[in-house]
Design an enzyme around this catalytic site. Structure first.
Site, PDB file in Angstrom:
ATOM      1  CG  ASP A 214      17.330  69.000 -21.588  1.00 16.22           C
ATOM      2  OD1 ASP A 214      17.225  70.241 -21.438  1.00 16.22           O
ATOM      3  OD2 ASP A 214      17.534  68.447 -22.401  1.00 16.22           O
TER       4      ASP A 214
ATOM      5  CD  GLU B  80      14.191  72.127 -36.052  1.00 16.29           C
ATOM      6  OE1 GLU B  80      14.271  73.325 -35.913  1.00 16.29           O
ATOM      7  OE2 GLU B  80      14.761  71.689 -37.043  1.00 16.29           O
TER       8      GLU B  80
ATOM      9  CG  ASN C 254      17.077  68.006 -28.024  1.00 12.71           C
ATOM     10  OD1 ASN C 254      16.972  69.124 -27.650  1.00 12.71           O
ATOM     11  ND2 ASN C 254      18.316  67.227 -27.599  1.00 12.71           N
ATOM     12  CG  ASP C 255      14.340  69.361 -23.381  1.00 16.60           C
ATOM     13  OD1 ASP C 255      13.910  68.447 -22.560  1.00 16.60           O
ATOM     14  OD2 ASP C 255      14.172  70.607 -23.630  1.00 16.60           O
TER      15      ASP C 255
ATOM     16  CB  CYS D  36      64.769  62.888 -37.049  1.00 21.09           C
ATOM     17  SG  CYS D  36      64.200  63.651 -35.477  1.00 21.09           S
TER      18      CYS D  36
ATOM     19  CB  SER E 167      23.586  64.495 -22.433  1.00 20.36           C
ATOM     20  OG  SER E 167      22.915  64.568 -23.675  1.00 20.36           O
TER      21      SER E 167
ATOM     22  CB  THR F 229      31.731  69.935 -31.458  1.00 16.67           C
ATOM     23  OG1 THR F 229      30.649  69.992 -32.514  1.00 16.67           O
ATOM     24  CG2 THR F 229      30.974  70.153 -30.241  1.00 16.67           C
TER      25      THR F 229
ATOM     26  CG  MET G  16      61.635  68.646 -45.993  1.00 14.60           C
ATOM     27  SD  MET G  16      62.178  67.307 -46.794  1.00 14.60           S
ATOM     28  CE  MET G  16      63.098  66.106 -45.556  1.00 14.60           C
TER      29      MET G  16
END
Length: 547
Positions: free
Chosen positions: A95, A46, A75-76, A448, A114, A140, A296
């Site tokens: 952190d 959060e 988290n943290d 190809c 991390s 991301t 195609m």
């Protein structure tokens, strides 16, 4: 707080992000559905809430997770961890310092860190981390990684080497989606120690889903399948191919190739080709000649609608003009579990081609990668063969069988290396095929067309599997069917047709040979192929040939 350190299953690690929820989707409802789907660990993250709200969200999250016996990390925020009695915390490089966190939390709390480099990992081990989160692997949308180095699976593998033997486990995070998950798991296996990921950390693919249970189930199946393969093997499997399906002898192999030729004639699979502008006409004619139907299409909207109907997809970027279409087509083929053949024409010739290849392979997983020595060498990061445009320069690989086997393992795909002798591998077995004619090398697009026919017969291999197996078995596989046999069939059909065409009295050179080649693709029968095929099984796993 626990009186002893809990044992953690890192297989499917959900990192929460309420801001990513679909409109109208309740966070707690989404969380519970994800747990039902197989999430094994939850981190409450959060970044935009005050302390009171964070504690409330974390407490309610833990209440739900406790019902499923799934640990919760924070988290943290050490204060939030202490307030709700979670299993531990996860901290970033900027952190709270890990030694201070351990001093405050005590020996029984789980502390994850991390990391983005081997040096980070070694420091985390020295300071007493229980696990590390390696990333970002790819771009991301869940967080801003614009100023961070993207590791790629190979970078993850380097970090895993640094962790080998330490007892500290690792998950990967950043840009992980179903199409690239299998590649990540296999390609990140540490090159020196064979250490591998304990799991994956996912945010948007679960939190952002309207059906988080199904999203979690799909991801968990892939991770579990990978872990099962690691329990019994010293190397990754090409898990797109149905196991124990490949015939074990030359006679059985050629009989299967004949079966696939008949399936193409009888079923006329639709073969979607995004291919080199120079060879579109020849590729379409080759597809028709063996009994399949070409299309195609390149527009991104068009290819998405087509995907459920196709038998297989070829992505050939000889002329990279339709990158968006390639990206969408590959992902849709993965979603619909259709074979994807990637022909990275001249991938080592320019930085743009190398970058495009990486971008495409981060968006979808190929079933087969087909290329000449220079192209396969570029993907394998081998210095033995150089490239000049689309051509290979040099004497060739000293051990081509090892090159294709190792790359197949790393990429978790069938590898087809074309040349004077063709080598096809699924990471276990290597088949050497020695048919062909020198005239193939003096007409434009023969390589190809080979990719076209490999794609066609991979579609047939899938049809063969569906006709002879329970369609609901092996659900963790991205593509069902013996793609090793499909790839071999495509190679043998064009090389043997070339031999027959070159021997015709009306063939005087490259021009007449091109027309004759299409004729003989049309005329080729399974009996003629079996009679003329020259193949050698170099390293069958059932004889202990895989190392």
């Amino acid at each position: 707080m626990s009186s002893s350190k809990p044992k953690i299953d890192y297989s499917l690690y959900l990192v929460t992000g309420r801001e990513l929820l679909p409109p109208g989707k309740d966070y707690y409802e989404s969380l519970e559905e994800s747990l039902q789907g197989g999430v094994t660990l939850v981190q409450v993250r959060e970044k935009l809430t005050d302390t009171g709200e964070f504690i409330d969200v974390a407490r309610r999250t833990k209440e739900i997770c406790d019902r499923y016996k799934v640990p919760v990390l924070i988290n943290d925020r050490i204060d939030v961890h202490l307030a709700i009695g979670s299993a531990g915390i996860h901290i970033g490089q900027s952190d709270c310092p890990l030694p201070l966190a351990r001093q405050l939390l005590g020996p029984n709390a789980i502390i994850g860190v991390s990391v983005s480099s081997p040096a980070d990992a070694k420091r985390a081990v020295a300071q007493g981390a229980d696990y590390v989160g390696i990333g970002p692997v790819w771009p991301t949308g869940s967080k801003d990684v614009s100023k961070k180095v993207l590791l790629s699976p190979e970078g993850v593998g380097a970090v895993l080497d640094a962790l080998a033997g330490t007892g500290v486990e690792a998950v990967a995070i950043g840009g992980i989606h179903p199409p690239n998950l299998q590649y990540l798991l296999h390609a990140s296996i540490a090159p020196n120690s064979r250490n591998h990921l304990a799991g994956i950390a996912i945010i948007s693919d679960i939190v952002g889903s309207r059906i988080p249970k199904e999203a979690s189930e799909g991801l968990r199946k892939v991770v579990d399948s990978f872990k099962r393969s690691r329990e019994t093997l010293d190397h990754p499997q090409a898990i797109f191919c149905a196991k124990a399906q490949s015939p074990r002898d030359t006679e059985g192999i050629l009989a299967r190739v004949g079966d696939l030729m008949r399936i193409v004639r009888n079923n006329t699979p639709l073969i979607h080709q995004i291919t080199n502008n120079v060879v579109i006409n020849d590729s379409a004619n080759a597809t028709l000649a063996v009994g399949a139907s070409p299309i195609m299409a390149t527009n991104a909207r068009d290819v998405k609608d087509l995907s459920p109907a196709i038998g297989a997809l070829l992505v050939n970027f000889g002329t990279i003009t339709d990158k968006e279409g390639m990206m969408v087509a590959g992902r849709e083929a993965n979603v619909n579990r259709k074979p994807v053949v990637f022909d990275p024409v001249a991938v080592g010739a320019t930085s743009y081609r190398r970058e495009t290849s990486k971008e495409l392979l981060a968006h979808w997983q190929p079933t087969v990668i087909k290329g000449n020595a220079a192209e396969i060498g570029a993907l394998a990061q081998s210095a033995e063969v150089a490239t000049r445009g689309v051509d290979s320069v040099g004497s060739g690989f000293s051990d081509p069988a090892k090159v294709v086997r190792d790359l197949a393992r790393r990429r978790a795909a069938i590898i087809v290396l074309t040349g004077e002798h063709d080598y096809i591998s699924d990471g276990e077995t290597v088949i050497k095929a020695s048919n062909g004619h020198k005239l193939l090398g003096v007409i434009t697009g023969s390589g190809c067309m080979t990719g076209t026919l490999v794609t066609t017969f991979c579609a047939a291999a899938r049809l063969y599997h569906l006709a002879n197996h329970d369609p609901f078995e092996e659900e963790s596989q991205l593509v069902q069917g013996d793609m090793l046999m499909g790839a071999l069939a495509g190679v043998l059909v064009i090389t043997i047709a070339a031999e027959v065409a070159a021997a015709r009295s009306d063939v005087k050179g490259p021009g007449t040979f091109r027309a004759a080649l299409i004729d003989e693709l049309y005329n080729l029968t399974p009996d003629v192929l079996v009679e003329r095929a020259k193949i050698e099984v170099i390293s069958p796993a059932w004889k202990g040939g895989a190392d």
